[in-house]
Design a protein around this motif. Sequence first.
Motif, PDB file in Angstrom:
ATOM      1  N   LYS A   1       9.074  12.146  33.613  1.00 19.97           N
ATOM      2  CA  LYS A   1       8.700  13.554  33.433  1.00 19.97           C
ATOM      3  C   LYS A   1       7.398  13.947  34.119  1.00 19.97           C
ATOM      4  O   LYS A   1       7.170  15.130  34.384  1.00 19.97           O
ATOM      5  CB  LYS A   1       8.585  13.892  31.940  1.00 19.97           C
TER       6      LYS A   1
ATOM      7  N   HIS B   1      12.672  20.125  29.725  1.00 20.14           N
ATOM      8  CA  HIS B   1      11.603  20.981  30.239  1.00 20.14           C
ATOM      9  C   HIS B   1      11.125  22.046  29.254  1.00 20.14           C
ATOM     10  O   HIS B   1       9.963  22.432  29.280  1.00 20.14           O
ATOM     11  CB  HIS B   1      12.012  21.649  31.558  1.00 20.14           C
TER      12      HIS B   1
ATOM     13  N   ILE C   1       6.103  17.665  35.217  1.00 24.49           N
ATOM     14  CA  ILE C   1       4.961  18.319  34.557  1.00 24.49           C
ATOM     15  C   ILE C   1       3.912  18.733  35.588  1.00 24.49           C
ATOM     16  O   ILE C   1       3.388  19.855  35.553  1.00 24.49           O
ATOM     17  CB  ILE C   1       4.346  17.374  33.502  1.00 24.49           C
TER      18      ILE C   1
ATOM     19  N   ARG D   1       5.423  18.999  22.816  1.00 28.00           N
ATOM     20  CA  ARG D   1       5.582  17.555  23.000  1.00 28.00           C
ATOM     21  C   ARG D   1       6.869  17.030  22.370  1.00 28.00           C
ATOM     22  O   ARG D   1       7.402  16.002  22.783  1.00 28.00           O
ATOM     23  CB  ARG D   1       4.377  16.837  22.381  1.00 28.00           C
TER      24      ARG D   1
ATOM     25  N   TYR E   1       7.425  22.328  29.387  1.00 23.44           N
ATOM     26  CA  TYR E   1       6.706  21.114  28.977  1.00 23.44           C
ATOM     27  C   TYR E   1       5.487  21.413  28.093  1.00 23.44           C
ATOM     28  O   TYR E   1       4.541  20.627  28.053  1.00 23.44           O
ATOM     29  CB  TYR E   1       6.288  20.292  30.209  1.00 23.44           C
TER      30      TYR E   1
END
Length: 325
Positions: free
Chosen positions: A294, A231, A298, A111, A108
Amino acid sequence: MKHFAKLAAGLFVAASFMATAASAQTVLRSSDTHPDGYPTVEAVKYFGELVKERTAGRYAVDVYHSAQLGEEKDTIEQVRSGVIELNRVSMAPFNGTVKESIVPALPYLFRSEEHMHKVMDGAIGDQIKKAFEGAGLVVLAYYDAGSRSFYNKQKPINSVADMKGLKFRVIQSDIFVDMVAALGANATPMPYGEVYSSIETGVIDGAENNFPSYDTAKHFEVAKNFSLDEHTILPEVFVMNKAAFDKLTPEDQEIFKQAAKDSVAKQRELWAAKVSESRAKVEAAGAKITTPDKQGFIDAMKPVYEKHVTDPVLKKMVEDVQAVQ
């Protein structure tokens, strides 16, 4: 008669010269685990065509696709030792050898693919290239591998809680192993070529990869649940044995570097088309694609960063990556 003798002698010299020129061609071997036609395979072929053209045939590249020369772990050693000259491989297996390669492999971190391109095409990418030289390798190019996501045969994954207890194949990388553990699942590093049968027989529940790999390796046949958690957006590296690169003349080194740069644009174009094609294909075949929230994934990565980003150089690099707009 003298005229014919001179002509024959001239033809003999010309033929000898041509034979010498032909025999002087250096053929470089390049490995890829992916099948023929895959974007990375085609990009390296294109690189080879440009090198052959721009060196007037003095160099040629033979691309061995479909893991003909071995899986990634084997071919990395082959290219480092000079058994083969070129290799297209994921960056993750280098994490234990080139510390700077850890950063692009962090979960992660990027972006988007556009963010990754800006980072790898700039000063940070150059910094990582320099670090590979210490491992006896020259990075000629970074290729796209899209975003990697989890897929499995048991159930859709919509949250971190759904990961609990599942067994996933991962790249042979400590970061990937720790990432899966942090999500409550179990990681099993294994060669790419063993994944299909391992899912089919229940040795593992699933794996993690991009849409083209999920498609071309036919993993969608045995693991129907694809969770688009994205990911990692991990670039691939196209590397050359440093000793072989150093033997090139400065002019030929520039030809190789420019040909590799030109192949990147080609690969990105092919990659974008392949992702769309593969996603449509697996969906048509019955794959169920979900998009989880997500943030929970994260948040679970804090111990992974704390373990793997302890070096001040890496900490600064992570900050620099995050600052790229």
